[in-house]
Design a protein around this motif. Structure first.
Motif, mmCIF file in Angstrom:
data_model
loop_
_atom_site.group_PDB
_atom_site.id
_atom_site.type_symbol
_atom_site.label_atom_id
_atom_site.label_comp_id
_atom_site.label_asym_id
_atom_site.label_seq_id
_atom_site.Cartn_x
_atom_site.Cartn_y
_atom_site.Cartn_z
ATOM 1 N N VAL A 95 0.838 -1.205 0.000
ATOM 2 C CA VAL A 95 0.000 0.000 0.000
ATOM 3 C C VAL A 95 0.872 1.254 0.000
ATOM 4 C CG1 VAL A 95 -1.649 1.328 1.368
ATOM 5 C CG2 VAL A 95 -2.027 -1.100 0.981
ATOM 6 N N LEU A 96 1.948 1.251 0.783
ATOM 7 C CA LEU A 96 2.843 2.412 0.796
ATOM 8 C C LEU A 96 3.527 2.603 -0.552
ATOM 9 C CD1 LEU A 96 4.473 2.173 4.333
ATOM 10 C CD2 LEU A 96 2.739 3.784 3.536
ATOM 11 N N ALA A 97 3.899 1.514 -1.224
ATOM 12 C CA ALA A 97 4.498 1.629 -2.554
ATOM 13 C C ALA A 97 3.493 2.208 -3.547
ATOM 14 C CB ALA A 97 4.983 0.267 -3.024
ATOM 15 N N GLY A 98 2.243 1.797 -3.445
ATOM 16 C CA GLY A 98 1.205 2.359 -4.312
ATOM 17 C C GLY A 98 0.986 3.834 -4.055
ATOM 18 N N LEU A 99 0.971 4.218 -2.773
ATOM 19 C CA LEU A 99 0.804 5.637 -2.445
ATOM 20 C C LEU A 99 1.978 6.466 -2.953
ATOM 21 C CD1 LEU A 99 -0.616 5.410 1.186
ATOM 22 C CD2 LEU A 99 -1.837 6.114 -0.877
ATOM 23 N N TYR A 100 3.196 5.937 -2.815
ATOM 24 C CA TYR A 100 4.367 6.647 -3.305
ATOM 25 C C TYR A 100 4.307 6.793 -4.828
ATOM 26 C CZ TYR A 100 9.128 7.711 -4.656
ATOM 27 O OH TYR A 100 10.223 8.295 -5.225
ATOM 28 N N SER A 101 3.921 5.716 -5.503
ATOM 29 C CA SER A 101 3.817 5.754 -6.961
ATOM 30 C C SER A 101 2.780 6.787 -7.405
ATOM 31 C CB SER A 101 3.441 4.374 -7.490
ATOM 32 O OG SER A 101 3.163 4.414 -8.848
ATOM 33 N N GLU A 102 1.658 6.821 -6.723
ATOM 34 C CA GLU A 102 0.609 7.790 -7.073
ATOM 35 C C GLU A 102 1.074 9.223 -6.805
ATOM 36 O OE1 GLU A 102 -2.925 9.019 -8.622
ATOM 37 O OE2 GLU A 102 -2.184 6.971 -8.536
ATOM 38 N N ALA A 103 1.775 9.447 -5.702
ATOM 39 C CA ALA A 103 2.282 10.787 -5.398
ATOM 40 C C ALA A 103 3.339 11.204 -6.420
ATOM 41 C CB ALA A 103 2.865 10.825 -3.994
ATOM 42 N N ARG A 104 4.178 10.270 -6.814
ATOM 43 C CA ARG A 104 5.216 10.571 -7.805
ATOM 44 C C ARG A 104 4.593 10.910 -9.159
ATOM 45 N NH1 ARG A 104 9.628 12.789 -9.059
ATOM 46 N NH2 ARG A 104 10.928 11.669 -10.511
ATOM 47 N N ARG A 105 3.559 10.153 -9.545
ATOM 48 C CA ARG A 105 2.879 10.410 -10.814
ATOM 49 C C ARG A 105 2.183 11.768 -10.783
ATOM 50 N NH1 ARG A 105 -2.202 8.760 -13.252
ATOM 51 N NH2 ARG A 105 -2.759 7.859 -11.259
ATOM 52 N N ALA A 106 1.565 12.100 -9.654
ATOM 53 C CA ALA A 106 0.909 13.403 -9.522
ATOM 54 C C ALA A 106 1.937 14.534 -9.595
ATOM 55 C CB ALA A 106 0.134 13.472 -8.213
ATOM 56 N N GLU A 107 3.121 14.302 -9.035
ATOM 57 C CA GLU A 107 4.180 15.316 -9.077
ATOM 58 C C GLU A 107 4.658 15.539 -10.508
ATOM 59 O OE1 GLU A 107 6.771 18.174 -7.727
ATOM 60 O OE2 GLU A 107 5.294 17.126 -6.520
ATOM 61 N N LEU A 108 4.766 14.456 -11.262
ATOM 62 C CA LEU A 108 5.217 14.585 -12.651
ATOM 63 C C LEU A 108 4.172 15.238 -13.541
ATOM 64 C CD1 LEU A 108 7.005 11.152 -13.124
ATOM 65 C CD2 LEU A 108 8.064 13.402 -12.879
ATOM 66 N N LEU A 109 2.899 15.061 -13.220
ATOM 67 C CA LEU A 109 1.830 15.632 -14.042
ATOM 68 C C LEU A 109 1.465 17.058 -13.638
ATOM 69 C CD1 LEU A 109 -0.528 12.542 -14.335
ATOM 70 C CD2 LEU A 109 1.065 13.437 -16.038
ATOM 71 N N ARG A 110 2.037 17.533 -12.539
ATOM 72 C CA ARG A 110 1.735 18.890 -12.100
ATOM 73 C C ARG A 110 2.307 19.891 -13.092
ATOM 74 N NH1 ARG A 110 4.623 20.657 -6.873
ATOM 75 N NH2 ARG A 110 6.148 21.236 -8.415
ATOM 76 N N PRO A 111 1.548 20.928 -13.442
ATOM 77 C CA PRO A 111 2.065 21.916 -14.400
ATOM 78 C C PRO A 111 3.228 22.688 -13.782
ATOM 79 C CG PRO A 111 -0.042 22.626 -13.500
ATOM 80 C CD PRO A 111 0.204 21.236 -12.997
ATOM 81 N N PRO A 112 4.123 23.187 -14.637
ATOM 82 C CA PRO A 112 5.267 23.937 -14.108
ATOM 83 C C PRO A 112 4.813 25.232 -13.441
ATOM 84 C CG PRO A 112 5.199 24.082 -16.493
ATOM 85 C CD PRO A 112 4.137 23.111 -16.087
ATOM 86 N N GLU A 113 5.611 25.680 -12.507
ATOM 87 C CA GLU A 113 5.282 26.925 -11.815
ATOM 88 C C GLU A 113 5.430 28.095 -12.775
ATOM 89 O OE1 GLU A 113 7.262 27.495 -8.118
ATOM 90 O OE2 GLU A 113 7.039 25.398 -7.549
ATOM 91 N N PRO A 114 4.589 29.113 -12.636
ATOM 92 C CA PRO A 114 4.691 30.259 -13.544
ATOM 93 C C PRO A 114 5.978 31.043 -13.294
ATOM 94 C CG PRO A 114 3.084 30.676 -11.816
ATOM 95 C CD PRO A 114 3.521 29.251 -11.677
ATOM 96 N N LEU A 115 6.402 31.733 -14.323
ATOM 97 C CA LEU A 115 7.615 32.538 -14.202
ATOM 98 C C LEU A 115 7.339 33.721 -13.284
ATOM 99 C CD1 LEU A 115 8.675 32.523 -17.951
ATOM 100 C CD2 LEU A 115 9.660 31.188 -16.082
#
Length: 133
Positions: A95-115
């Motif tokens: 379950v912890l590996a799944g949560l980490y994977s989901e958090a990592r995927r959400a981090e990668l899909l987050r849009p870049p911060e504005p300039l």
């Protein structure tokens, strides 16, 4: 004295059996409901139904072996306590590996911060409109 211990053993055995039934049937049922929610899509929920069923499956998947381990420790069932303890540890790690994977995927899909405001990019081949350059 032995009758009380035998009765306690019978009750804890029945509780362990009930936990096993909940674990073996509850997790697949919740996963099935999550798949059904994802395929049909509840009106206006946009994945909330799927997340709720997946959360329920993860809770059942981890809590039941932990409870079974505790019951076995209290009733001094050493071998079963070790078995349920190892199963509980494996379930928690999954379950912890799944949560980490989901958090990592959400981090990668987050849009870049504005300039930052006032940012000026210089381009080659022309005059610079940026201050100081």
């Amino acid at each position: 004295m032995e009758a009380a211990e035998a009765e306690s053993g019978n009750v804890s055995g029945m509780v362990l059996g009930l936990l096993a039934v909940i674990w073996f049937f509850g997790v697949p049922l919740c996963l099935w409901q999550a798949i059904a929610a994802a395929l049909t899509g509840y009106a206006g929920f946009e994945g909330e139904g799927t997340n709720a069923w997946l959360t329920a499956a993860a809770v059942i998947f981890t809590v039941v072996p932990v409870l079974a381990t505790g019951i076995c420790v209290v009733t001094r069932r050493v071998v079963r306590a070790w078995i349920f303890g190892l199963v509980a540890a494996a379930c928690v790690l999954l379950v912890l590996a799944g949560l980490y994977s989901e958090a990592r995927r959400a981090e990668l899909l987050r849009p870049p911060e504005p300039l930052p405001s006032g940012y000026c990019a210089e381009y080659s081949g022309g005059d610079s409109d940026c201050p100081g350059g």
